[in-house]
Design an enzyme around this catalytic site. Structure first.
Site, PDB file in Angstrom:
ATOM      1  N   ASP A  89       0.835  -1.210  -0.046  1.00  0.00           N
ATOM      2  CA  ASP A  89       0.099   0.009   0.033  1.00  0.00           C
ATOM      3  C   ASP A  89       0.933   1.264   0.089  1.00  0.00           C
ATOM      4  O   ASP A  89       1.904   1.367   0.718  1.00  0.00           O
ATOM      5  CB  ASP A  89      -0.772  -0.123   1.116  1.00  0.00           C
ATOM      6  N   ASN A  96     -10.519  -3.256  -6.679  1.00  0.00           N
ATOM      7  CA  ASN A  96      -9.577  -2.271  -7.229  1.00  0.00           C
ATOM      8  C   ASN A  96     -10.061  -2.053  -8.825  1.00  0.00           C
ATOM      9  O   ASN A  96      -9.838  -0.977  -9.488  1.00  0.00           O
ATOM     10  CB  ASN A  96      -8.387  -2.795  -7.682  1.00  0.00           C
TER      11      ASN A  96
HETATM   12  C1  FPP Z   1      -1.844   0.142  -3.399  1.00  0.00           C
HETATM   13  O1  FPP Z   1      -1.444   1.480  -3.463  1.00  0.00           O
HETATM   14  C2  FPP Z   1      -1.341  -0.732  -4.396  1.00  0.00           C
HETATM   15  C3  FPP Z   1      -2.013  -1.227  -5.180  1.00  0.00           C
HETATM   16  C4  FPP Z   1      -3.710  -1.022  -5.403  1.00  0.00           C
HETATM   17  C5  FPP Z   1      -1.424  -1.853  -6.367  1.00  0.00           C
HETATM   18  C6  FPP Z   1      -0.263  -2.862  -6.304  1.00  0.00           C
HETATM   19  C7  FPP Z   1       0.307  -3.053  -7.503  1.00  0.00           C
HETATM   20  C8  FPP Z   1       1.510  -2.800  -7.754  1.00  0.00           C
HETATM   21  C9  FPP Z   1       2.696  -2.692  -6.680  1.00  0.00           C
HETATM   22  C10 FPP Z   1       2.194  -2.821  -9.265  1.00  0.00           C
HETATM   23  C11 FPP Z   1       1.800  -4.281  -9.872  1.00  0.00           C
HETATM   24  C12 FPP Z   1       2.124  -5.569  -9.269  1.00  0.00           C
HETATM   25  C13 FPP Z   1       2.802  -6.422  -9.809  1.00  0.00           C
HETATM   26  C14 FPP Z   1       2.946  -7.772  -9.123  1.00  0.00           C
HETATM   27  C15 FPP Z   1       3.575  -6.099 -10.893  1.00  0.00           C
HETATM   28  P1  FPP Z   1      -2.370   2.782  -3.649  1.00  0.00           P
HETATM   29  O2  FPP Z   1      -2.691   3.144  -5.064  1.00  0.00           O
HETATM   30  O3  FPP Z   1      -3.590   2.371  -2.815  1.00  0.00           O
HETATM   31  O4  FPP Z   1      -1.921   3.921  -2.724  1.00  0.00           O
HETATM   32  P2  FPP Z   1      -2.614   4.808  -1.858  1.00  0.00           P
HETATM   33  O5  FPP Z   1      -3.315   4.422  -0.830  1.00  0.00           O
HETATM   34  O6  FPP Z   1      -1.448   5.830  -1.378  1.00  0.00           O
HETATM   35  O7  FPP Z   1      -3.365   5.585  -2.894  1.00  0.00           O
END
Ligand code: FPP
Length: 255
Positions: free
Chosen positions: A23, A71
């Site tokens: 996250d 998501n």
């Molecule tokens: C949360 O950060 C992250 C995600 C919803 C996606 C995670 C994906 C990756 C790290 C990249 C793709 C994965 C692979 C395995 C290639 P957020 O966007 O919710 O952050 P925030 O809470 O700060 O907005």
């Protein structure tokens, strides 16, 4: 000793299975005045680093929450960008996975992912299926509640077909219908970014897991943070519903 050298951790206390809620990509980007997708791009670099780091630190199973069933509700351009990052990751990373003998697994409704992602996924799964030392499980289009519904449906169908007997129902029989049937339960669940929520991740499997909420955004998470988390885990006493006394050896260990 610095956290990046966890040689002081008793090997028997290293968590076999670490699961991570990655996250903070969006906040990492916002802090720099960048579009959210830049945070995800940097997050993929962290994925690469942590897949290697966990193996080097003695972890046998690493599960990463890459895309949840919820998501899909994000803006379409962000969903599209995450899907293409995933596709590129799978395409590029397969060589490294093979070189490092990493078995790839997925949990989630992967049949609902875009076709090109499924194609790369299947390639990577097929090319790494025979490895046994270390498993990377990607949670893709994953949600615990969806998983439980899917498992209940499959279990009911098995009962109707006579393959399972309702009277013999137990956790041991039912859990074979979860996406995680061939994975051990996570020992340690980590969430980065400082949020203290479980967000529909491995709710049943994490019944006895230790949780660590680390106030570091995922793109800034390093091997040293993981090593420190493992050292913290190793200091905790896991009781599985028993008393502390029941867990203590009755005979003092030999000097
Ligand atoms: C949360 O950060 C992250 C995600 C919803 C996606 C995670 C994906 C990756 C790290 C990249 C793709 C994965 C692979 C395995 C290639 P957020 O966007 O919710 O952050 P925030 O809470 O700060 O907005």
């Amino acid at each position: 000793m610095p956290a990046s050298h966890p040689a002081h951790v008793d090997p028997a206390k290293i968590p076999a299975h670490v699961a991570i809620i990655m996250d903070g990509n969006g906040r990492w980007a916002r802090q720099r005045g960048l579009p959210r997708i830049e945070g995800h791009r940097r997050g993929v670099e962290t994925v690469r680093e942590i897949v290697d780091a966990a193996r080097e630190l003695g972890v046998r199973y690493l599960t990463l929450y890459a895309f949840s069933v919820e998501n899909w509700q994000r803006p379409a351009d962000e969903v599209g960008a995450l899907m293409s990052l995933l596709e590129i990751f799978l395409k590029r990373e397969v060589k490294n996975l093979i070189k490092n003998r990493v078995r790839l697994r997925t949990i989630g409704r992967t049949h609902e992912l875009p076709g090109p992602v499924q194609t790369q996924l299947q390639r990577a799964l097929d090319a790494t299926a025979h490895f046994t030392d270390y498993t990377l499980a990607l949670a893709l289009n994953y949600g615990s509640r969806t998983e439980i519904v899917d498992a209940a449906r499959a279990y009911a169908a098995a009962v109707a077909a006579g393959r399972e007997k309702l009277n013999d129902s137990s956790w041991a029989t039912f859990s074979r219908y979860l996406y995680t049937a061939d994975l051990p339960d996570p020992d340690l669940v980590i969430r980065t970014s400082g949020e203290t929520r479980v967000s529909n991740f491995l709710l049943l499997q994490a019944a006895y897991a230790e949780f660590l909420f680390i106030p570091v955004l995922w793109p800034d998470f390093t091997k040293a943070h993981l090593a420190e988390a493992i050292a913290t885990f190793a200091r905790r006493e896991r009781r599985f519903g028993l008393t502390g006394e029941q867990l203590k050896p009755t005979v003092p260990p030999a000097k």
